[in-house]
Scaffold this motif. Structure first.
Motif, PDB file in Angstrom:
ATOM      1  N   LYS A   1      24.486  33.011   1.794  1.00 25.23           N
ATOM      2  CA  LYS A   1      25.044  34.040   2.670  1.00 25.23           C
ATOM      3  C   LYS A   1      24.301  34.153   3.998  1.00 25.23           C
ATOM      4  N   ALA A   2      23.167  33.483   4.124  1.00 21.60           N
ATOM      5  CA  ALA A   2      22.339  33.602   5.323  1.00 21.60           C
ATOM      6  C   ALA A   2      22.865  32.722   6.451  1.00 21.60           C
ATOM      7  N   GLU A   3      22.603  33.155   7.687  1.00 20.47           N
ATOM      8  CA  GLU A   3      22.908  32.302   8.829  1.00 20.47           C
ATOM      9  C   GLU A   3      22.088  31.020   8.721  1.00 20.47           C
ATOM     10  N   PRO A   4      22.638  29.881   9.153  1.00 22.74           N
ATOM     11  CA  PRO A   4      21.937  28.596   8.975  1.00 22.74           C
ATOM     12  C   PRO A   4      20.508  28.580   9.505  1.00 22.74           C
ATOM     13  N   GLU A   5      20.283  29.199  10.672  1.00 23.00           N
ATOM     14  CA  GLU A   5      18.932  29.181  11.241  1.00 23.00           C
ATOM     15  C   GLU A   5      17.973  30.053  10.438  1.00 23.00           C
TER      16      GLU A   5
END
Length: 249
Positions: free
Chosen positions: A157-161
């Motif tokens: 669920k986290a942003e890629p960065e």
């Protein structure tokens, strides 16, 4: 009428037992390594889910069972690097609970059993291992330390960065804590996507474990299945899990 009620009751009991004790699953060949998933080893489950806490007496009985069955204890990296013959088991512990030192570690020393602990260095809500404990465990030769992100986040669920930073930073911090290279990773909550797998590989990890249940030859070292051991797992269920990969539906 009474006969019909008795038959229905017997059927319901049979379904319940079969669902909680999966005796009907086929046995998995002992040449396949068993990778077990634990969290906390403690007499109390105060503050966390009871499912995550295995009582020390039960954990010791599980170690005795594995020894009696002829299993050799390996760390995850040792297993993958050497591909040893025979019956092999890997004990893995997620999060880095302090009771891994106070409760689990003495039992590992007693039975000369090895384990891999996946540290989430800034996880909230638990009493964590400190560096002196980590060093003592490392120096014993029984413990390998892996990474589990910094804050135990859901990578899927986290942003890629953010996911990339959590993975790379946790590897660096674990290496600083242990003074050794960190090769092993565990996906928090077992949540990950193909991009996360690539991120784990890119930082130099050599393996990653999931929470997907099962026993098999390891063909993909970045999607390794494990056998979940819960606080409620009794001796028969543990036997079924070790021989079949899971003990309940």
């Amino acid at each position: 009428m009474l006969i019909v009620i008795a038959v229905i009751a017997l059927l319901l009991v049979s379904l319940y037992v079969s669902a909680h004790y999966n005796w009907w699953r086929p046995r998995v060949d002992t040449s396949c390594p068993r990778v077990l998933m634990y969290h906390s080893i403690n007499e109390s489950a105060e503050g966390i889910s009871p499912d995550l806490v295995v009582h020390p007496e039960m954990f010791e009985k599980q170690l005795q069972y594995l020894k009696q069955q002829g299993y050799q204890f390996r760390t995850i990296t040792e297993l993958l690097d050497t591909q040893p013959d025979g019956k092999n088991v890997v004990l893995t512990f997620d999060d880095g609970f302090r009771d891994n030192y106070t409760q689990m570690f003495p039992l590992l020393k007693k039975y000369q059993a090895k384990a891999t602990i996946y540290l989430a260095p800034e996880i909230d809500g638990i009493e964590r291992l400190d560096q002196s404990q980590i060093h003592e465990m490392r120096d014993s030769g029984l413990i390998e330390f892996g990474a589990h992100t910094m804050h135990h986040i859901n990578l899927d669920k986290a942003e890629p960065e953010i996911a990339a930073e959590e993975i790379s930073q946790s590897k660096a911090v674990v290496e600083a804590l242990t003074g050794e290279a960190c090769h092993a990773f565990a996906y928090p909550f077992g949540r990950y996507n193909d991009s996360n797998v690539e991120q784990v590989q890119q930082v130099g990890m050599r393996s990653a474990v999931t929470v997907k249940k099962g026993i098999e030859q390891i063909s993909d070292p970045f999607r390794i299945k494990r056998i979940s051991v819960l606080g409620s797992t009794n001796a028969l269920q543990f036997h079924l899990a070790i021989t079949r990969g899971r003990y309940r539906v």
